[in-house]
Enzyme design. Structure first.
Site, mmCIF file in Angstrom:
data_model
loop_
_atom_site.group_PDB
_atom_site.id
_atom_site.type_symbol
_atom_site.label_atom_id
_atom_site.label_comp_id
_atom_site.label_asym_id
_atom_site.label_seq_id
_atom_site.Cartn_x
_atom_site.Cartn_y
_atom_site.Cartn_z
ATOM 1 N N PHE A 66 -23.807 -14.048 -18.112
ATOM 2 C CA PHE A 66 -25.097 -14.536 -18.603
ATOM 3 C C PHE A 66 -25.695 -15.446 -17.532
ATOM 4 C CE2 PHE A 66 -27.798 -17.206 -21.401
ATOM 5 C CZ PHE A 66 -28.592 -16.181 -21.913
ATOM 6 N N ALA A 67 -26.508 -14.870 -16.667
ATOM 7 C CA ALA A 67 -27.048 -15.587 -15.511
ATOM 8 C C ALA A 67 -28.249 -16.435 -15.913
ATOM 9 C CB ALA A 67 -27.448 -14.585 -14.428
ATOM 10 N N HIS A 68 -28.326 -17.645 -15.366
ATOM 11 C CA HIS A 68 -29.435 -18.544 -15.660
ATOM 12 C C HIS A 68 -29.388 -19.714 -14.704
ATOM 13 C CE1 HIS A 68 -25.963 -20.100 -17.797
ATOM 14 N NE2 HIS A 68 -26.528 -21.289 -17.808
ATOM 15 N N ALA A 69 -30.453 -20.485 -14.693
ATOM 16 C CA ALA A 69 -30.525 -21.726 -13.925
ATOM 17 C C ALA A 69 -31.367 -22.719 -14.721
ATOM 18 C CB ALA A 69 -31.130 -21.479 -12.542
ATOM 19 N N ASN A 191 -25.895 -26.232 -17.090
ATOM 20 C CA ASN A 191 -27.303 -26.559 -17.275
ATOM 21 C C ASN A 191 -27.664 -26.977 -18.696
ATOM 22 O OD1 ASN A 191 -27.961 -25.789 -14.565
ATOM 23 N ND2 ASN A 191 -27.712 -23.668 -15.203
#
Length: 275
Positions: A66-69, A191
């Site tokens: 689950f990619a995020h920034a 994050n």
């Protein structure tokens, strides 16, 4: 239209994509968001940098990243993308590699995507629906699986056999080293709005089934905030990478391997609360 459909459109779904490594896989997911006008290239680079800095904590379930920034000026609107890989790639996660599915999230604010996240956690927690997603031949078929029975919040296939819910009354429960419950659990990621929310959603499914939701609050937060909030909580649930970053915070820190597994979280709660 469901909350998930508002964030994930057929044009942001790529099936059987080629990726040489994990960076290419995240790049593919980020480029879908870029083409939709949801983010700039800076956000895609930030998603990659997050893994480089913190490790593969975004690999939250077997085969799933689950990619995020963090929210930034690079995010124009909240959106998601879906990349199913033609060949799985290694992210470096001890338990959940290799990865065949990368879902990317760009969040404009901390709340807009909450219901979509809960739905996604529910669907991916069902082995039957995960298999259907792996078989889906078109973006429309992916969306059909994700939105089928959206009114239901209980994942199929993950109820621990023979494990009855404990009696309601978490106010009487104790954790290791704690005299009484503080009535709060922290779920933590780098994050505070991606994988920690994913874990929070799955944990709340278990608490709902137990009847403990009125007694325990689950708060998703980031690593920096977690250090300050730890002593307000009974325990912290997180990934192995984030647990190592946190170190000793004065309360139990439990590593969860599969953020979509209600069975794993059921077992973790039983141990932490001695029920």
């Amino acid at each position: 239209m469901s909350d998930l459909e508002r964030l994930l459109t057929r044009d942001s779904i790529h099936l059987d994509a080629a990726a040489a490594d994990w960076r290419a896989a995240i790049t593919a997911a980020g480029e879908l968001l870029e083409r939709e006008g949801a983010v700039t290239g800076a956000y895609t680079r930030a998603m990659i940098a997050s893994v480089e800095e913190k490790g593969p904590y975004i690999v939250v379930a077997p085969g799933f990243a689950f990619a995020h920034a963090r929210p930034s000026e690079a995010v124009h609107r909240t959106a998601m993308s879906w990349v199913r890989l033609a060949e799985p790639v290694e992210f470096g996660h001890d338990a959940n590699d290799p990865v065949s599915l990368v879902v990317a999230l760009a969040a404009k604010d901390p709340k807009e995507h909450l219901r979509a996240m809960r739905r996604l956690a529910t669907v991916l927690g069902s082995p039957e629906r995960r298999a259907a997603l792996d078989r889906a031949a078109t973006p429309d078929e992916v969306l059909a699986v994700l939105t089928e029975g959206a009114a239901s919040s209980s994942p199929a296939g993950e109820h621990p056999a023979g494990a009855a819910a404990p009696d309601a009354g978490a106010e009487r429960a104790t954790t290791a080293g704690a005299a009484a419950s503080r009535n709060k659990i922290l779920t933590v990621c780098g994050n505070g709005l991606g994988t920690s929310l994913f874990l929070k959603n799955t944990l709340e499914q278990v608490l709902d089934r137990w009847g403990w939701s009125p007694f325990l609050t689950v708060e998703a937060t980031d690593t920096i905030s977690a250090r300050g909030k730890a002593k307000e909580a009974d325990c912290i649930l997180t990934s192995g990478e984030i647990a190592r970053t946190l170190g000793d915070v004065g309360v139990p820190v439990r590593v969860v391997e599969n953020f979509t597994s209600t069975a794993e979280l059921d077992a973790a709660l039983r141990e932490l609360y001695d029920v």
